[in-house]
Design an enzyme around this catalytic site. Sequence first.
Site, PDB file in Angstrom:
ATOM      1  N   GLY A  69      30.708   9.548 -10.740  1.00 36.62           N
ATOM      2  CA  GLY A  69      29.747  10.630 -10.503  1.00 36.62           C
ATOM      3  C   GLY A  69      30.407  11.990 -10.378  1.00 36.62           C
ATOM      4  O   GLY A  69      29.900  12.997 -10.881  1.00 36.62           O
ATOM      5  N   LYS A  94      21.325   6.326 -20.788  1.00 35.33           N
ATOM      6  CA  LYS A  94      20.182   7.224 -20.784  1.00 35.33           C
ATOM      7  C   LYS A  94      20.544   8.691 -20.984  1.00 35.33           C
ATOM      8  O   LYS A  94      21.520   9.188 -20.424  1.00 35.33           O
ATOM      9  CB  LYS A  94      19.450   7.098 -19.438  1.00 35.33           C
ATOM     10  CG  LYS A  94      18.743   5.758 -19.298  1.00 35.33           C
ATOM     11  CD  LYS A  94      18.302   5.520 -17.881  1.00 35.33           C
ATOM     12  CE  LYS A  94      17.038   6.311 -17.557  1.00 35.33           C
ATOM     13  NZ  LYS A  94      16.751   6.267 -16.103  1.00 35.33           N
ATOM     14  N   GLY A 138      32.348   6.231 -14.863  1.00 34.98           N
ATOM     15  CA  GLY A 138      32.849   4.962 -14.331  1.00 34.98           C
ATOM     16  C   GLY A 138      32.861   3.843 -15.341  1.00 34.98           C
ATOM     17  O   GLY A 138      33.859   3.127 -15.479  1.00 34.98           O
ATOM     18  N   ARG A 197      42.374   2.133  -7.097  1.00 35.26           N
ATOM     19  CA  ARG A 197      42.172   3.343  -6.287  1.00 35.26           C
ATOM     20  C   ARG A 197      43.228   3.472  -5.188  1.00 35.26           C
ATOM     21  O   ARG A 197      43.612   4.587  -4.835  1.00 35.26           O
ATOM     22  CB  ARG A 197      40.775   3.337  -5.673  1.00 35.26           C
ATOM     23  CG  ARG A 197      39.727   3.676  -6.710  1.00 35.26           C
ATOM     24  CD  ARG A 197      38.375   3.844  -6.084  1.00 35.26           C
ATOM     25  NE  ARG A 197      37.513   4.614  -6.966  1.00 35.26           N
ATOM     26  CZ  ARG A 197      36.195   4.506  -6.988  1.00 35.26           C
ATOM     27  NH1 ARG A 197      35.581   3.673  -6.188  1.00 35.26           N
ATOM     28  NH2 ARG A 197      35.491   5.249  -7.804  1.00 35.26           N
TER      29      ARG A 197
HETATM   30  P1  ADP Z   1      29.384   6.083 -17.494  1.00 38.15           P
HETATM   31  O1  ADP Z   1      29.362   5.256 -16.224  1.00 38.15           O
HETATM   32  O2  ADP Z   1      30.693   5.986 -18.205  1.00 38.15           O
HETATM   33  O3  ADP Z   1      28.934   7.500 -17.245  1.00 38.15           O
HETATM   34  P2  ADP Z   1      26.764   5.175 -18.245  1.00 38.15           P
HETATM   35  O4  ADP Z   1      26.556   4.642 -16.853  1.00 38.15           O
HETATM   36  O5  ADP Z   1      25.992   6.350 -18.643  1.00 38.15           O
HETATM   37  O6  ADP Z   1      28.328   5.422 -18.505  1.00 38.15           O
HETATM   38  O7  ADP Z   1      26.418   4.049 -19.320  1.00 38.15           O
HETATM   39  C1  ADP Z   1      26.948   2.764 -19.297  1.00 38.15           C
HETATM   40  C2  ADP Z   1      25.947   1.758 -19.764  1.00 38.15           C
HETATM   41  O8  ADP Z   1      25.371   2.111 -20.999  1.00 38.15           O
HETATM   42  C3  ADP Z   1      26.582   0.402 -19.966  1.00 38.15           C
HETATM   43  O9  ADP Z   1      26.076  -0.506 -19.013  1.00 38.15           O
HETATM   44  C4  ADP Z   1      26.170   0.005 -21.388  1.00 38.15           C
HETATM   45  O10 ADP Z   1      25.779  -1.335 -21.516  1.00 38.15           O
HETATM   46  C5  ADP Z   1      25.000   0.921 -21.640  1.00 38.15           C
HETATM   47  N1  ADP Z   1      24.736   1.086 -23.086  1.00 38.15           N
HETATM   48  C6  ADP Z   1      25.548   1.566 -24.038  1.00 38.15           C
HETATM   49  N2  ADP Z   1      24.975   1.494 -25.251  1.00 38.15           N
HETATM   50  C7  ADP Z   1      23.763   0.936 -25.067  1.00 38.15           C
HETATM   51  C8  ADP Z   1      22.694   0.581 -25.937  1.00 38.15           C
HETATM   52  N3  ADP Z   1      22.761   0.786 -27.264  1.00 38.15           N
HETATM   53  N4  ADP Z   1      21.580   0.035 -25.385  1.00 38.15           N
HETATM   54  C9  ADP Z   1      21.510  -0.179 -24.054  1.00 38.15           C
HETATM   55  N5  ADP Z   1      22.487   0.128 -23.180  1.00 38.15           N
HETATM   56  C10 ADP Z   1      23.605   0.681 -23.672  1.00 38.15           C
HETATM   57 MG    MG Z   2      27.750   4.383 -15.141  1.00 37.37          MG
END
Ligand code: ADP
Ligand code: MG
Length: 394
Positions: free
Chosen positions: A374, A201, A351, A35
């Site tokens: 975010g 989620k 992230g 960053r």
């Molecule tokens: P980002 O930060 O890129 O928006 P998220 O925070 O939504 O992504 O998701 C990241 C998390 O999703 C990671 O910690 C990863 O382990 C989890 N994840 C991905 N696939 C699965 C799965 N099949 N079951 C449980 N967790 C998962």
């Molecule tokens: Mg995340």
Amino acid sequence: MKKTIKDFDLKNKKVIIRCDFNVPIKEGVIIDDNRIIESLETINYAIEQDAKVILLSHLGRIKSEDDKINNSLEPVAQRLGELLKKEIIFSRQTRGKKLETLIDKLNVGDVLLIENTRFEDYPNKLESSNDSGLASYWASLGEIFINDAFGTSHRKHASNVGIASILPSGVGFLIEKELHEIGETIKKPDRPFTVILGGAKVSDKIGVIENLVNIADYIIIGGGMAFTFLKAEGLEVGKSIVDNESIDFCQYILKNHSKKIILPIDIVCGLEIDPNTMVTTKKINELDVDDIGLDIGNESIHLFNDYLERSKTVIWNGPLGLFEIEKFAMGTREIANKIASINITSIIGGGDTAAAVINMGYKNHFTHISTGGGASLEMLEGKELPGIKIINNK
Ligand code: ADP
Ligand code: MG
């Protein structure tokens, strides 16, 4: 178009730049300085234009006096000095006579970093509540305000929205790039435009799905999120992560956009979330009640790759498996590898997704990897971020 730093005459002016120096620090040592590196272009430009540069940033959260000990920006001042090859004047005060004296003594080309803006959050949350007294005080220290902290732009704080509502203001190069890459791509994508969504989620990404389902040609769904969709289709998903409150939403999306939504066709399952668990790959209709779906299988990778090969633009948010465990990182790695090998506009928001592909060595293989978790999600939701909205148009 928003005003940018290039629209101002900076010569001899006190220019306040809001940066995102919210870097991970352990025992006084910066673990990842990405960053800081990303902010150099704007700071260097202000120096070259003979500005007197005043930098603001937050670091972590400050909820007690003790939080101040481990969240000082002092290590950032030092690293920034090394990177700019220049002495950084550091103000331990976020307001007051000492700070004002340091600013009075600034020469053109000097750089002053003010201590963590969130020190003003204890005890009265002045920074995070966009307190007008604090905002006018900080604004009184400068003549021009540049917001370059993309990662904080979805927040309405004194150090971004507050100051920008008082001083003539523009965005820095980093925000300009995010606006161009994410904002313009969503407005006018080169088609076919494919979105890849994953992560844990569905409930975190409802706004993103609602917005992009109307813009994208295809939405590929993997990660934990896929299991709520699969359950919504009536399939057995075992002990995979499911968002029961989002099942109705998934059914609605599947019903109204069935041709656009591409779900996995096979799944890498474990019996526990553990590096030593036994792993089996199963077709999507073969999961047992004990299975936990932790990655997409090979056939899904091939299916997703087919769509990617036909696409001209891809936006990716959310890892496709539980990539923190190597056994379940294959889907994320293979898809990153595919995108890297084809000629396509490729953007990463989120992230964890950014961290995953950077760790896997694909940093330079994407058109754009957003620096804001975010904030990039809110842009994908089609929202205008408060820290950017407040900046005047040209
Ligand atoms: P980002 O930060 O890129 O928006 P998220 O925070 O939504 O992504 O998701 C990241 C998390 O999703 C990671 O910690 C990863 O382990 C989890 N994840 C991905 N696939 C699965 C799965 N099949 N079951 C449980 N967790 C998962
Ligand atoms: Mg995340």
